[in-house]
Design a protein around this motif. Structure first.
Motif, PDB file in Angstrom:
ATOM      1  N   TYR A   1       7.565 -44.995  26.937  1.00  0.00           N
ATOM      2  CA  TYR A   1       6.741 -43.783  26.885  1.00  0.00           C
ATOM      3  C   TYR A   1       7.691 -42.640  27.172  1.00  0.00           C
ATOM      4  CZ  TYR A   1       2.165 -41.862  26.186  1.00  0.00           C
ATOM      5  OH  TYR A   1       1.085 -41.239  25.630  1.00  0.00           O
ATOM      6  N   SER A   2       8.009 -41.891  26.130  1.00  0.00           N
ATOM      7  CA  SER A   2       9.193 -41.033  26.166  1.00  0.00           C
ATOM      8  C   SER A   2       8.901 -39.552  26.401  1.00  0.00           C
ATOM      9  CB  SER A   2       9.941 -41.210  24.843  1.00  0.00           C
ATOM     10  OG  SER A   2       9.035 -41.122  23.762  1.00  0.00           O
ATOM     11  N   CYS A   3       7.747 -39.236  26.995  1.00  0.00           N
ATOM     12  CA  CYS A   3       7.356 -37.823  27.170  1.00  0.00           C
ATOM     13  C   CYS A   3       8.488 -36.944  27.691  1.00  0.00           C
ATOM     14  CB  CYS A   3       6.216 -37.700  28.172  1.00  0.00           C
ATOM     15  SG  CYS A   3       4.753 -38.600  27.710  1.00  0.00           S
ATOM     16  N   ARG A   4       9.251 -37.464  28.678  1.00  0.00           N
ATOM     17  CA  ARG A   4      10.281 -36.641  29.322  1.00  0.00           C
ATOM     18  C   ARG A   4      11.649 -37.314  29.149  1.00  0.00           C
ATOM     19  NH1 ARG A   4       5.383 -36.719  31.944  1.00  0.00           N
ATOM     20  NH2 ARG A   4       4.372 -34.679  32.132  1.00  0.00           N
ATOM     21  N   PHE A   5      11.892 -37.738  27.907  1.00  0.00           N
ATOM     22  CA  PHE A   5      13.105 -38.517  27.610  1.00  0.00           C
ATOM     23  C   PHE A   5      14.396 -37.739  27.856  1.00  0.00           C
ATOM     24  CE2 PHE A   5      14.795 -36.747  23.619  1.00  0.00           C
ATOM     25  CZ  PHE A   5      13.762 -35.900  23.253  1.00  0.00           C
ATOM     26  N   ALA A   6      14.388 -36.441  27.579  1.00  0.00           N
ATOM     27  CA  ALA A   6      15.621 -35.651  27.727  1.00  0.00           C
ATOM     28  C   ALA A   6      15.920 -35.433  29.207  1.00  0.00           C
ATOM     29  CB  ALA A   6      15.481 -34.321  26.993  1.00  0.00           C
ATOM     30  N   GLU A   7      14.870 -35.157  29.983  1.00  0.00           N
ATOM     31  CA  GLU A   7      15.083 -34.993  31.425  1.00  0.00           C
ATOM     32  C   GLU A   7      15.597 -36.311  32.011  1.00  0.00           C
ATOM     33  OE1 GLU A   7      11.301 -33.430  32.800  1.00  0.00           O
ATOM     34  OE2 GLU A   7      11.607 -31.559  31.696  1.00  0.00           O
ATOM     35  N   ASN A   8      15.037 -37.433  31.549  1.00  0.00           N
ATOM     36  CA  ASN A   8      15.498 -38.730  32.047  1.00  0.00           C
ATOM     37  C   ASN A   8      16.983 -38.940  31.703  1.00  0.00           C
ATOM     38  OD1 ASN A   8      13.992 -41.467  33.117  1.00  0.00           O
ATOM     39  ND2 ASN A   8      15.863 -41.895  31.989  1.00  0.00           N
ATOM     40  N   ALA A   9      17.351 -38.615  30.465  1.00  0.00           N
ATOM     41  CA  ALA A   9      18.740 -38.799  30.048  1.00  0.00           C
ATOM     42  C   ALA A   9      19.674 -37.889  30.861  1.00  0.00           C
ATOM     43  CB  ALA A   9      18.881 -38.518  28.558  1.00  0.00           C
ATOM     44  N   TRP A  10      19.182 -36.706  31.198  1.00  0.00           N
ATOM     45  CA  TRP A  10      19.983 -35.797  32.023  1.00  0.00           C
ATOM     46  C   TRP A  10      20.281 -36.441  33.383  1.00  0.00           C
ATOM     47  CZ3 TRP A  10      23.018 -31.831  31.357  1.00  0.00           C
ATOM     48  CH2 TRP A  10      23.417 -31.081  32.477  1.00  0.00           C
ATOM     49  N   PHE A  11      19.260 -37.046  33.992  1.00  0.00           N
ATOM     50  CA  PHE A  11      19.482 -37.725  35.273  1.00  0.00           C
ATOM     51  C   PHE A  11      20.476 -38.879  35.126  1.00  0.00           C
ATOM     52  CE2 PHE A  11      15.247 -35.960  36.630  1.00  0.00           C
ATOM     53  CZ  PHE A  11      15.709 -35.292  37.761  1.00  0.00           C
ATOM     54  N   VAL A  12      20.404 -39.612  34.025  1.00  0.00           N
ATOM     55  CA  VAL A  12      21.352 -40.709  33.792  1.00  0.00           C
ATOM     56  C   VAL A  12      22.766 -40.141  33.786  1.00  0.00           C
ATOM     57  CG1 VAL A  12      22.183 -42.340  32.032  1.00  0.00           C
ATOM     58  CG2 VAL A  12      19.733 -42.239  32.599  1.00  0.00           C
TER      59      VAL A  12
END
Ligand code: F0G
Length: 449
Positions: free
Chosen positions: A205-216
């Motif tokens: 469920y990728s609603c905030r995929f870019a924010e997640n990738a930023w944290f990675v």
């Protein structure tokens, strides 16, 4: 990044606020937005679109079938996520409905944590939604860089104990119900590996995929400095598909989609789509909206934007923590979550402390937040009439719309919260006066205790 549509905001006086809130049954969803000074109800559909997105609206092709905006949108999703089949919807919950009504009737669906609409769509279709986030994800103060991670041993037991009963496993990025906490690339890999071993597809469920990738990129060993777009590609290469609400990291006011690899599911999903949304090249949206989403999906990967975006939310949360307000730490991507049980320890969970604090925030400062706690997720205990099974956490979410508020607006919110925190006993408990059987938090009415 350019902003469109600067609006004036007004703050009505405390007596008017008390009147309006009472008339709304003490439910902030019932307030008129004009009566709100700072609106942190959600980051969904509330982002300011850029100049390019507004220009894109003017290039809408409103043909019933085969409009050019669809093809641009489809190509964008393929480019970013690497998933070949793209079915758009007008928002995320329709993507859930499509998937769960065609794939999962009566089955078990594991997730790190289901969001409210996801849980409801699983349950309405006769399924059982199981939350398997790591233990740190349930502890507001546990220091862990990826508190959205799936508990891999529990996932493995769930799949081993229920052969043939799990049609799909979900991972929600970031974990909205659990504090906006990210999931590591390593954990996506681990989840994917278990799913493959048991022959169960993994959806994100990728609603905030870019924010997640930023944290990675910021927090995961070996990921520092990598382009966010590459991290996104890596994450989704481990999945069989995704569902998306473009109202978050699509930077659009409306839109969503399902994207997937499995060709045999596509036809079933498209047939259902035609029934509930429309023909697959416009279903549920105007062509111009598809254009805005396509542009937003690329813009959100801009790293200067992400640094500011996540930095703004972090700064806001850290200011609250420094002033002694109990917040979920580390600070999540799109929102700051206040731990209401710690904030107002005089209130028992059965008096819904997070809803009580949401009410106090509006009365004190004209601020609208949202409860993610007992009202949203409580349910009747079948063994004890009149008693509810309550979730582990009662949180007040202060969600920050993208490209809308300045840091000064958020400083005002922090000041108001700190003021209430100096006299927490003024936060009054509540009881539910009226409620709907599903997703009750949107329409319930409350009474002050
Ligand atoms: N999944 C997650 C993780 C969400 O945060 C949302 C929406 C949805 C699914 C449903 O998407 O609204 O487009 O139908 N979250 C909003 C919020 C409403 O305030 O967090 P939708």
């Amino acid at each position: 990044m350019a902003r469109q549509g600067v609006e004036s905001i007004r703050r009505i006086d405390p007596e008017q606020r008390a009147e309006r809130l009472k008339a709304a049954g003490y439910n902030v969803f019932g307030l008129a937005s004009e009566d709100i000074y700072i609106d942190l109800l959600t980051d969904s559909g509330t982002s300011a679109m850029s100049d390019s997105q507004w220009a894109g609206l003017m290039r809408g092709d409103e043909s019933y079938a085969g409009g050019r905006n669809f093809f641009r949108f489809e190509q964008t999703v393929r480019d970013i996520f690497g998933l070949p089949h793209v079915i758009h919807t007008h928002q995320g919950r329709v993507a859930e409905n499509l998937l769960f009504s065609t794939l999962a009737p009566g089955d078990i669906v594991p997730n790190n944590t289901h969001f409210d609409t996801t849980r409801a769509n699983v349950e309405v279709n006769g399924g059982t939604a199981v939350d398997l986030v790591i233990p740190e994800g349930r502890d507001p103060r546990a220091p862990h860089p990826f508190k959205g991670n799936m508990d891999l041993s529990r996932l493995e037991s769930c799949l081993a104990d229920n052969p043939g009963r799990v049609p799909v496993v979900f991972l929600t990025l970031t974990n909205n119900s659990g504090g906006g906490q990210p999931v590591s690339l390593e954990n996506v890999r681990g989840t994917s590996e278990i799913c493959r071993r048991y022959g169960v597809p993994l959806f994100i469920y990728s609603c905030r995929f870019a924010e997640n990738a930023w944290f990675v990129r910021e927090r995961e060993a070996g990921q520092a400095g990598r382009p966010v777009a590459d991290i996104v590609r890596d994450i989704f290469s481990l999945s069989d598909g995704c569902t998306m609400s473009a109202k978050k990291d699509g930077l659009a006011n409306i839109g969503g989609f399902v994207a997937l690899r499995n060709e045999t599911w596509v036809e079933r999903l498209k047939n259902k789509l035609i029934l509930i949304e429309g023909f697959p090249t416009y279903g549920g949206l105007a062509g111009r909206d598809l254009e805005a989403v396509a542009i937003g999906l690329r813009e959100v990967l801009n790293e200067e934007y992400l640094a500011f975006r996540v930095g703004q939310v972090t700064e806001f949360g850290e200011a609250l923590a420094a002033a002694g307000v109990p917040v979920v730490e580390p600070i999540g991507g799109h929102a700051v979550y206040v731990d209401a049980r710690a904030f107002a320890p005089h209130l028992p969970p059965a008096q819904y402390p997070a809803q009580a604090l949401t009410i106090a925030l509006y009365l004190e400062g004209g601020i609208r937040a949202v409860e993610i706690g007992g009202v949203m997720f409580g349910r009747p205990d079948p063994a004890r009439p009149g008693v509810e099974i309550l979730p582990d956490l009662d949180l007040v979410r202060l969600a920050v719309p993208r490209r809308v508020y300045t840091n000064s607006h958020l400083e005002y919110v922090a000041d108001v919260l700190v003021r209430i925190h100096h006299r927490p006993e003024t936060v009054r408990g509540i009881r539910i006066a009226r409620q709907a059987p599903v997703l009750r938090h949107f329409t319930a009415a409350f009474e002050l205790v």
